[in-house]
Every structure is written in structure tokens, then in C-alpha cells.
Design an enzyme around this catalytic site. Structure first.
Site, PDB file in Angstrom:
ATOM      1  N   ASP A  78      68.233  88.206   9.871  1.00 40.20           N
ATOM      2  CA  ASP A  78      67.200  88.456   8.680  1.00 40.20           C
ATOM      3  C   ASP A  78      67.527  89.216   7.463  1.00 40.20           C
ATOM      4  O   ASP A  78      67.057  90.084   6.916  1.00 40.20           O
ATOM      5  CB  ASP A  78      66.135  89.543   9.281  1.00 40.20           C
ATOM      6  CG  ASP A  78      65.624  88.560  10.589  1.00 40.20           C
ATOM      7  OD1 ASP A  78      65.656  87.163  10.675  1.00 40.20           O
ATOM      8  OD2 ASP A  78      64.646  89.294  11.278  1.00 40.20           O
ATOM      9  N   LYS A 136      62.586  81.796  12.955  1.00 41.26           N
ATOM     10  CA  LYS A 136      61.907  82.390  13.880  1.00 41.26           C
ATOM     11  C   LYS A 136      60.564  82.889  13.262  1.00 41.26           C
ATOM     12  O   LYS A 136      60.622  83.414  12.095  1.00 41.26           O
ATOM     13  CB  LYS A 136      62.763  83.382  14.718  1.00 41.26           C
ATOM     14  CG  LYS A 136      63.100  84.569  13.838  1.00 41.26           C
ATOM     15  CD  LYS A 136      64.211  85.352  14.602  1.00 41.26           C
ATOM     16  CE  LYS A 136      64.317  86.701  13.731  1.00 41.26           C
ATOM     17  NZ  LYS A 136      63.175  87.404  13.209  1.00 41.26           N
ATOM     18  N   CYS A 166      64.880  93.633  14.636  1.00 45.11           N
ATOM     19  CA  CYS A 166      65.275  92.285  15.020  1.00 45.11           C
ATOM     20  C   CYS A 166      66.786  92.309  15.415  1.00 45.11           C
ATOM     21  O   CYS A 166      67.232  91.517  16.446  1.00 45.11           O
ATOM     22  CB  CYS A 166      65.290  91.222  13.827  1.00 45.11           C
ATOM     23  SG  CYS A 166      63.460  90.823  13.643  1.00 45.11           S
TER      24      CYS A 166
HETATM   25  C1  VGL Z   1      61.689  92.485  11.061  1.00 44.58           C
HETATM   26  C2  VGL Z   1      59.752  93.661  11.382  1.00 44.58           C
HETATM   27  C3  VGL Z   1      58.780  92.784  11.301  1.00 44.58           C
HETATM   28  C4  VGL Z   1      63.084  92.644  11.374  1.00 44.58           C
HETATM   29  C5  VGL Z   1      60.974  91.574  11.108  1.00 44.58           C
HETATM   30  O1  VGL Z   1      63.866  91.602  10.783  1.00 44.58           O
HETATM   31  O2  VGL Z   1      63.783  93.788  11.720  1.00 44.58           O
HETATM   32  N1  VGL Z   1      61.040  93.875  11.420  1.00 44.58           N
HETATM   33  N2  VGL Z   1      59.511  91.450  11.078  1.00 44.58           N
END
Ligand code: VGL
Ligand code: ZN
Length: 247
Positions: A14, A149, A194
Site C-alpha cells: 500500500d 484488495k 496492512c
Molecule cells: C490501511 C487503514 C485503512 C493500510 C488501509 O494500508 O495500512 N490502513 N486501510
């Protein structure tokens, strides 16, 4: 530790604009601070690029993930009138009639939940938005595969392997197994969400799992969540290495 780079994969978790502070890309285009910016989030880019290049030349694989939510996603506070950011709600899981997509997670000893706690976030990583793009500095020349995802509206997916129902695969496990990958390195955002969930699934699935300490940054909410994530990961058998020390 002897590392077989040929049988290793790097998961770049991410590394997206919405998780990063403002920056200017190589073309001089200014990206504003992301809606869920992690402090110093852009600092993961350089070590990830270096390690990805190393792995690429050694015949290993590099996977980038993207949080990829539809508008009105269950994890957005804006989808729940009266609720605010960082509130926690309980989301029921539809376990009736497992479809072909629902694979029994091979996570031994973990009871499959019938409901999950969901932290509510600002709108972030909306499919196709600038915030959902991978950080402009991330070198995609070394990326073999991009896994998206969190695109089911009703359930979140912190892990790169399974949605938060712990049943629905993203396909990543199959990709890695098919390539005979034995070791998984992780970096990216965020350490306490994540990256944490992805690393925990990787080790449970039997991969030798290494978190690159210089290539992760955390949200840090609730207070102490990054330290807690490191403790739990260490107890689970995950290793920690500075990517610069790996040769
Ligand atoms: C994430 C919060 C919400 C992350 C993704 O990538 O850690 N954190 N969505
Ligand atoms: Zn998300």
C-alpha cells in the site's frame, strides 16, 4: 541467515498517495497530503526501490499491493451517518453459501469469525482516484505483480492474502506458491495495519517472513499500536531486518 533471493518475494504494501505526506514527483507534479497520511510515509520508497532492484536481478519476485476501495466502502466513516473517524463498528460476515471465491483460509488454529471489528477511516484509496495511485517515486520497473484488495464494499482487507473475513483469498498465496517462493520480505504502509496483517498471514501460511524495519511506517492509532504490532509479530516468529544489512 542465508537468503535464497531466487525463492524470495518482496511485498510492497500500500505505498499509495493517500497514505503519504505531500510530495513532488520527478516530473514536478505536486501531490497533496493523502487523506490517511502516515507520518514520514514517503520514506519507505527509497529502501523499497533498492531492495526490489536487488531481488529483481537475483530472480526473485516483487509484488505491490493497492488498497482499492469503492465509494461508500464499509471502512469509511462517511458511509455510517453519525459515526466518526477512528470509531469502531461490528460488521457481520455473510457465511451463507460459500461461493467459489470463498476459499477456506489455510490458517490453522484461527477460528473463522462470523463478525469483525472495523475501525472507521477517512475516505481513502478510492478506486481510480489520485490518492489510490502508487506513490510516484515507487519504481514499478521491478514490480512483477500488482494485487488490489479491499474492493468488496461490505468487507475490508488489511492483509494482502485474505480479506478481513479471513476466508476470501486475494490470490496472492497461490501466486507465491506457484513460483515456489519460500521467503517473504515486507515493507510499506502501514506497520500497524496492512503490513501487520499481511506479515501475520505470511508467517501462518508457512513462509519465512521478514519485515524490513527501515521500509515501514505506522499509523500509531490507537496509541501504542505500532509497538504492539512489533511485539505480536515477533512472538509469531516474524524476523526484522534493516534492508541495508541484507546482502
Ligand atoms: C490501511 C487503514 C485503512 C493500510 C488501509 O494500508 O495500512 N490502513 N486501510
Ligand atoms: Zn483501506
Amino acid at each position: 541467515m542465508v537468503i535464497d533471493f531466487f525463492r524470495s518475494a518482496l511485498l510492497e504494501i500500500d505505498v499509495q498517495n493517500d497514505f503519504c505526506p505531500a510530495y513532488t514527483n520527478a516530473g514536478g507534479v505536486r501531490f497533496p497530503e493523502g487523506t490517511l497520511a502516515v507520518k514520514d510515509g514517503g520514506a519507505v520508497v527509497a529502501p523499497l526501490n533498492r531492495f526490489a532492484e536487488k531481488l529483481n536481478y537475483a530472480g526473485g519476485k516483487v509484488v505491490a499491493t493497492q488498497d482499492w476501495h469503492p465509494l461508500g466502502h464499509v471502512s469509511f466513516a462517511s458511509s455510517h451517518p453519525g459515526m466518526k473517524i477512528h470509531d469502531v463498528i461490528t460488521v457481520p460476515i455473510d457465511i451463507s453459501g460459500d461461493s467459489g471465491k470463498k476459499t477456506e483460509a489455510s490458517l490453522t488454529g484461527i477460528p473463522l469469525p462470523s463478525a469483525v471489528e472495523q475501525v472507521l477511516w477517512p475516505d481513502h484509496c478510492v478506486q481510480g482516484s489520485a490518492g489510490a495511485q502508487l506513490h510516484g517515486g515507487l519504481n514499478l520497473n521491478f514490480v512483477n505483480c500488482i494485487i488490489r484488495k479491499g474492493s468488496s464494499k461490505e468487507i475490508d482487507s488489511y492483509s494482502a492474502f485474505f480479506e478481513n473475513d479471513r476466508r476470501t483469498s486475494t490470490g496472492l498465496e497461490g501466486y507465491l506458491r506457484d513460483l515456489d517462493i519460500g521467503t517473504v520480505f515486507l515493507g510499506g504502509l502501514a506497520t500497524d495495519y496492512c503490513v501487520f496483517y499481511s506479515a501475520m498471514d505470511a508467517v501462518r501460511l508457512g513462509f519465512v517472513t521478514v519485515v524490513l524495519t527501515d521500509a515501514v511506517r505506522g499509523v500509531g492509532s490507537p496509541e501504542g499500536s505500532v509497538e504492539k504490532a512489533f511485539d505480536v509479530m515477533r512472538s509469531a516468529g516474524i524476523s526484522f531486518m534493516d534492508s541495508k544489512e541484507i546482502r
